[in-house]
Design an enzyme around this catalytic site. Structure first.
Site, PDB file in Angstrom:
ATOM      1  N   LYS A 129     -50.273  49.965 -35.446  1.00  0.00           N
ATOM      2  CA  LYS A 129     -49.204  49.174 -34.818  1.00  0.00           C
ATOM      3  C   LYS A 129     -48.354  48.575 -35.920  1.00  0.00           C
ATOM      4  CE  LYS A 129     -47.695  47.805 -30.776  1.00  0.00           C
ATOM      5  NZ  LYS A 129     -47.728  48.479 -29.477  1.00  0.00           N
ATOM      6  N   GLY A 168     -41.955  52.954 -29.828  1.00  0.00           N
ATOM      7  CA  GLY A 168     -41.354  51.677 -29.449  1.00  0.00           C
ATOM      8  C   GLY A 168     -42.378  50.686 -28.910  1.00  0.00           C
ATOM      9  N   ASP A 169     -41.933  49.464 -28.716  1.00  0.00           N
ATOM     10  CA  ASP A 169     -42.691  48.397 -28.062  1.00  0.00           C
ATOM     11  C   ASP A 169     -41.643  47.331 -27.732  1.00  0.00           C
ATOM     12  OD1 ASP A 169     -45.624  47.409 -27.533  1.00  0.00           O
ATOM     13  OD2 ASP A 169     -44.692  45.692 -28.458  1.00  0.00           O
TER      14      ASP A 169
HETATM   15  P1  NDP Z   1     -39.227  45.318 -23.635  1.00  0.00           P
HETATM   16  O1  NDP Z   1     -38.718  44.729 -24.886  1.00  0.00           O
HETATM   17  O2  NDP Z   1     -38.523  46.472 -23.026  1.00  0.00           O
HETATM   18  O3  NDP Z   1     -39.348  44.190 -22.517  1.00  0.00           O
HETATM   19  C1  NDP Z   1     -40.140  43.055 -22.703  1.00  0.00           C
HETATM   20  C2  NDP Z   1     -39.977  42.169 -21.490  1.00  0.00           C
HETATM   21  O4  NDP Z   1     -40.921  41.102 -21.570  1.00  0.00           O
HETATM   22  C3  NDP Z   1     -38.608  41.510 -21.430  1.00  0.00           C
HETATM   23  O5  NDP Z   1     -38.251  41.273 -20.095  1.00  0.00           O
HETATM   24  C4  NDP Z   1     -38.847  40.206 -22.180  1.00  0.00           C
HETATM   25  O6  NDP Z   1     -37.940  39.171 -21.852  1.00  0.00           O
HETATM   26  C5  NDP Z   1     -40.244  39.861 -21.726  1.00  0.00           C
HETATM   27  N1  NDP Z   1     -40.883  39.065 -22.781  1.00  0.00           N
HETATM   28  C6  NDP Z   1     -41.138  39.453 -24.044  1.00  0.00           C
HETATM   29  N2  NDP Z   1     -41.695  38.463 -24.747  1.00  0.00           N
HETATM   30  C7  NDP Z   1     -41.781  37.437 -23.904  1.00  0.00           C
HETATM   31  C8  NDP Z   1     -42.266  36.124 -24.039  1.00  0.00           C
HETATM   32  N3  NDP Z   1     -42.777  35.665 -25.204  1.00  0.00           N
HETATM   33  N4  NDP Z   1     -42.243  35.323 -22.939  1.00  0.00           N
HETATM   34  C9  NDP Z   1     -41.743  35.790 -21.775  1.00  0.00           C
HETATM   35  N5  NDP Z   1     -41.253  37.021 -21.587  1.00  0.00           N
HETATM   36  C10 NDP Z   1     -41.274  37.828 -22.638  1.00  0.00           C
HETATM   37  O7  NDP Z   1     -40.759  45.692 -23.944  1.00  0.00           O
HETATM   38  P2  NDP Z   1     -41.723  46.681 -23.159  1.00  0.00           P
HETATM   39  O8  NDP Z   1     -41.421  46.672 -21.704  1.00  0.00           O
HETATM   40  O9  NDP Z   1     -41.743  47.958 -23.887  1.00  0.00           O
HETATM   41  O10 NDP Z   1     -43.146  45.991 -23.424  1.00  0.00           O
HETATM   42  C11 NDP Z   1     -43.713  45.028 -22.524  1.00  0.00           C
HETATM   43  C12 NDP Z   1     -45.206  44.936 -22.763  1.00  0.00           C
HETATM   44  O11 NDP Z   1     -45.796  46.227 -22.527  1.00  0.00           O
HETATM   45  C13 NDP Z   1     -45.637  44.545 -24.171  1.00  0.00           C
HETATM   46  O12 NDP Z   1     -46.834  43.795 -24.099  1.00  0.00           O
HETATM   47  C14 NDP Z   1     -45.915  45.890 -24.822  1.00  0.00           C
HETATM   48  O13 NDP Z   1     -46.811  45.760 -25.929  1.00  0.00           O
HETATM   49  C15 NDP Z   1     -46.559  46.620 -23.653  1.00  0.00           C
HETATM   50  N6  NDP Z   1     -46.557  48.077 -23.772  1.00  0.00           N
HETATM   51  C16 NDP Z   1     -45.389  48.787 -23.905  1.00  0.00           C
HETATM   52  C17 NDP Z   1     -45.427  50.158 -23.980  1.00  0.00           C
HETATM   53  C18 NDP Z   1     -44.177  50.966 -24.007  1.00  0.00           C
HETATM   54  O14 NDP Z   1     -44.299  52.205 -23.905  1.00  0.00           O
HETATM   55  N7  NDP Z   1     -42.999  50.396 -24.120  1.00  0.00           N
HETATM   56  C19 NDP Z   1     -46.704  50.886 -24.005  1.00  0.00           C
HETATM   57  C20 NDP Z   1     -47.866  50.066 -23.769  1.00  0.00           C
HETATM   58  C21 NDP Z   1     -47.771  48.710 -23.696  1.00  0.00           C
HETATM   59  P3  NDP Z   1     -36.768  38.777 -22.896  1.00  0.00           P
HETATM   60  O15 NDP Z   1     -35.825  39.944 -22.877  1.00  0.00           O
HETATM   61  O16 NDP Z   1     -36.193  37.525 -22.351  1.00  0.00           O
HETATM   62  O17 NDP Z   1     -37.438  38.604 -24.240  1.00  0.00           O
END
Ligand code: NDP
Length: 449
Positions: A129, A168-169
């Protein structure tokens, strides 16, 4: 003879002493270690080989300076990370996160989880990661490009299609992957397998964008099936409104459930008619707007700012935490249980605290832990690597049907391991054990390395 409990406790004490300032990492380790006690009772040879102490120490932790110039001509400096945690079963694989909260503890917790998740997919990928404390919010495209080019200029020394394959993440989507790929190529020539989540015009896989969200819903479907239930007519609350949340919502709607709330870090919207997906995608994927703007398009929807009542106080049959770590605590879990939730599926990584998980398990809620339920993203990333190697793209349907089969197998294997080790229905324990066993066997076969 040392028992499983004595061994696990001793190793955990050591890990705590050596990483006392890394709260998120210790939380992730504790959850896994608790599950593994019966494994060491059954396979004492793994105690002798000290598999756990080796596994919990990353093979390599890289931390580096990322200098870049903002639009005002001011020099900025961020910190970059890559944790290459375990290559026992394949090249390091795991995403990059750009978020101001990123530190070594967060990257290590994510890397550690990734080892087991990647093992569960059944595909040959190790765990890693990375990321940076860079905040893409409010930055121009040019600033994001200059930052990612600087980040990749250092990172490229350590990655490669058979060595370490980032994706990505949070904060790293199609735009960032494009810039990262361009810079890698400029320095090393075209090697399309070095990153996944690429655009479709330069080696990306169909269904990668959808994979994590869709996969989480496929996993939930298996949990519901085991209870004799399905999605039709069910309500769901999904936190976040990024990549995972959007495509979980899309699949839930397609399968007959109704998502009634989504969020971002500024608050959440509740729309009892069901979240309008088209509006959500327009706001989040195109405009990069704040979630409150949803109410301008749908005046009946209600916005609650962050700091008010939690999104988890909304009554729903299903919950999908899809935002970030520790977003669902014990009070939230109690509220969900009191409102009759039947299944909680983790789309995000470690969104539920250890106390919240206990509450769900005790209440008989079907609980899909992150490393099993959100493995669809990395699984399709590995399918992207396969397509890159064979230089043939697959159709959306081909990838989606492989994703479905992988999620089903992860559920079946996790449920079977839970049963075998005496905790039927406990998918936390089952996923941890099923993920661990393959890695332990590989480590054992490869000698002390
Ligand atoms: P994005 O950046 O696309 O979206 C993240 C979302 O979560 C946004 O709506 C963001 O809001 C919100 N968010 C992030 N940090 C916070 C915080 N501290 N408090 C409240 N809301 C928060 O990321 P992903 O959708 O890709 O990832 C979301 C989760 O899924 C993460 O935990 C990631 O590790 C996990 N994940 C993702 C994968 C992927 O393929 N993308 C694979 C497996 C797991 P705001 O825009 O306001 O920050």
């Amino acid at each position: 003879m040392t028992t499983g409990k004595e061994y696990v406790t001793a190793v955990f004490e050591k890990v705590k002493a050596q990483n006392s300032h890394e709260a998120e990492f210790l939380q992730a380790v504790e959850e896994v270690f608790d599950s593994l006690i019966p494994v060491f009772d059954k396979y004492p040879e793994y105690i002798e080989e000290n598999i756990l102490e080796r596994l919990v120490e990353p093979e390599r932790v890289l931390s580096f300076r990322v200098p870049w110039v903002d639009d005002r001509g001011q020099v900025q400096v961020n910190r970059g990370y890559r944790v290459q945690f375990s290559s026992a079963i394949g090249p390091y694989k795991g995403g990059l996160r750009f978020h101001p909260s990123v530190n070594q503890s967060i990257i290590k917790f994510l890397g550690f989880e990734q080892i087991f998740k990647n093992s569960l997919t059944g595909l040959p990928i190790g765990g890693g990661k990375g990321g940076s404390n860079f905040d893409p919010k409010g930055k121009s495209d040019n600033e994001v490009m200059r930052f990612t080019q600087s980040f990749m200029t250092e990172l490229q020394k350590y990655i490669g299609p058979d060595i370490d394959v980032p994706a990505g993440d949070i904060g790293v989507g199609g735009r960032e992957i494009g810039y990262l790929f361009g810079q890698y190529k400029r320095l090393n020539g075209y090697k399309n397998g070095v990153l996944t989540g690429k655009g479709l015009t330069y080696g990306g896989s169909l269904a990668r964008t959808e994979a994590t969200g869709y996969g989480a819903v496929y996993f939930a479907e298996q949990m519901l099936k085991a209870r004799g239930e399905g999605f039709a007519g069910k309500t769901a609350v999904v936190s976040g409104s990024g990549n995972v949340a959007i495509y979980a919502t899309e699949k839930l709607h397609a399968l007959g459930a109704k998502v009634i709330a989504v969020s971002d870090s500024s608050g959440y919207v509740y729309d009892k008619e069901g979240i309008n997906l088209e509006t959500l995608k327009q706001l989040k994927e195109v405009e990069r707007a704040r979630i409150v703007k949803y109410t301008e398009h749908h005046p009946n929807a209600v916005f609650t700012p962050a700091g008010g009542d939690s999104i988890w106080t909304i009554k729903a049959d299903l919950a999908f935490p899809c935002a970030t770590q520790n977003e669902l605590n014990a009070a939230d879990a109690k509220a969900l249980v009191a409102n009759g939730v039947i299944a909680v599926t983790e789309g995000a990584n470690m969104p539920s605290t250890l106390e919240a998980i206990e509450i769900f398990l005790e209440a008989g809620v079907s609980f899909g832990p992150a490393k099993a339920a959100n493995a669809g993203g990395v699984a399709v990333s590995a399918l992207e690597m396969a397509q890159n190697s064979q230089r043939t793209p697959w159709t959306f349907e081909e990838v989606d049907s492989k994703l479905y089969q992988i999620m089903k197998a992860i559920y079946t294997n996790s449920a079977a391991a839970a049963k075998e080790f005496g905790e039927e229905g406990n998918l936390v324990l089952g996923a941890n054990i099923a993920g661990f066993l393959k890695v332990a066997q590989a480590m054992s076969a490869q000698g002390v390395v």
